[in-house]
Design a protein around this motif. Structure first.
Motif, short mmCIF file in Angstrom:
data_model
loop_
_atom_site.label_atom_id
_atom_site.label_comp_id
_atom_site.label_asym_id
_atom_site.label_seq_id
_atom_site.Cartn_x
_atom_site.Cartn_y
_atom_site.Cartn_z
N ASP A 28 0.87 -1.26 -0.06
CA ASP A 28 -0.04 -0.06 -0.10
C ASP A 28 1.11 1.37 0.09
N ASN A 29 0.28 2.50 0.26
CA ASN A 29 1.18 3.70 0.15
C ASN A 29 1.56 4.18 1.51
N ASN A 53 8.94 1.30 0.25
CA ASN A 53 8.04 0.18 0.07
C ASN A 53 8.65 -0.60 -1.03
N GLU A 88 4.17 0.83 -4.05
CA GLU A 88 2.78 1.33 -3.79
C GLU A 88 2.37 1.78 -5.33
N PHE A 89 3.05 1.28 -6.34
CA PHE A 89 2.63 1.84 -7.69
C PHE A 89 1.89 1.40 -8.63
N ASN A 121 -6.19 3.56 -1.87
CA ASN A 121 -5.49 3.41 -0.41
C ASN A 121 -6.02 4.23 0.56
N ARG A 146 -6.33 -0.81 1.13
CA ARG A 146 -5.03 -0.79 1.35
C ARG A 146 -4.74 -2.55 1.55
N ASN A 180 -4.32 -3.87 -1.80
CA ASN A 180 -3.00 -3.50 -2.62
C ASN A 180 -1.78 -4.06 -2.07
#
Length: 251
Positions: A175-176, A187, A220-221, A227, A233, A236
């Motif tokens: 996630d971000n 990340n 996270e891309f 998110n 999240r 992801n």
């Protein structure tokens, strides 16, 4: 006097036949031009030319009323649709069928183990995608597969034994939420190591050839959900296994 006049009449040549003869030559010339042009253009254009000439000519059925020579002589328009497929298209269709069979086998395992909320399969243009949520493999901020979850990875590895083998890409996603610990500065690094470590567990199965495996990390891309929520999240944070279609090239 009468005899001389009759002789003069016989010496005159009747040329009226030249008119239909010239018309016939003109029609033949037009026909050959159309036939030559039809070999250089597609069927649709040929039909348009045929209608134009047919409307210009009068009386009876002309040669342009018959089927297009392009349609008769072109094997692509005369053979059944199934036979029109190129070799590459036929191989792709066979491969899609085999990937669906692999997907059905994996789905049976997921249902049997009651893992519908943690694992899922999707058949995409790139191949068969198996998605595994990180929360059943890793602790937060860690790239090591939890000991209690290694059994799931090993069972998945048995499902990846295929003949012929296919290229398999393991990718890690997060996630971000930023990460800063002693092991990972981002990340991105975390996602790469999760993919690598999960791949190592898979390759403990000696029936799998490491030459067909590779690992990637996207951080996270490449999110699949927002998110902005805990549920998003969670989706992801995942590991993906992409089984790519088999090709003619071998490793």
């Amino acid at each position: 006097m009468g005899k001389k006049k009759k002789q003069h009449h016989e010496d005159h040549i009747d040329e009226t036949w030249l008119i239909p003869y010239a018309d016939l030559l003109t029609l033949l010339l037009a026909l050959f031009i159309v036939l030559f042009a039809s070999s250089q253009i597609d069927q649709k254009k040929f039909q348009e030319i045929a209608r134009s000439f047919s409307s210009a000519l009068s009386g009876g059925a002309g040669v342009l009323d018959f089927p297009s020579p392009v349609e008769q002589n072109n094997p692509k328009t005369s053979i059944p649709n199934k036979e029109r497929l190129t070799k590459k298209q036929q191989e792709a269709a066979i491969e899609q069928k085999e990937l669906r069979e692999i997907q059905a086998k994996i789905n049976q395992y997921i249902e049997k183990q009651h893992l519908q909320g943690e694992l899922k399969t999707t058949l995409t243009e790139e191949g068969l995608l198996i998605t595994i949520l990180n929360d059943i493999l890793f602790d937060s901020g860690s790239a090591d597969v939890r000991p209690q979850d290694k059994q799931i990875a090993k069972e998945i590895s048995r499902l990846l034994v295929m003949n012929p083998p296919r290229s398999i890409i393991i990718s890690g996603h997060t996630d971000n939420v930023p990460i800063h610990n002693s092991k990972f500065a981002s990340n991105w690094e975390l996602s790469v190591m999760r993919a690598v470590n999960f791949m190592k567990v898979l390759l403990e199965n000696k029936q799998l050839d490491p030459r067909w495996f590779s690992a990637k990390g996207y951080g996270e891309f490449k999110p699949v959900a927002s998110n902005a929520t805990p549920e998003g999240r969670l989706k992801n944070r995942r590991v993906e296994i992409l089984i790519t279609p088999n090709t003619a090239t071998t490793k």
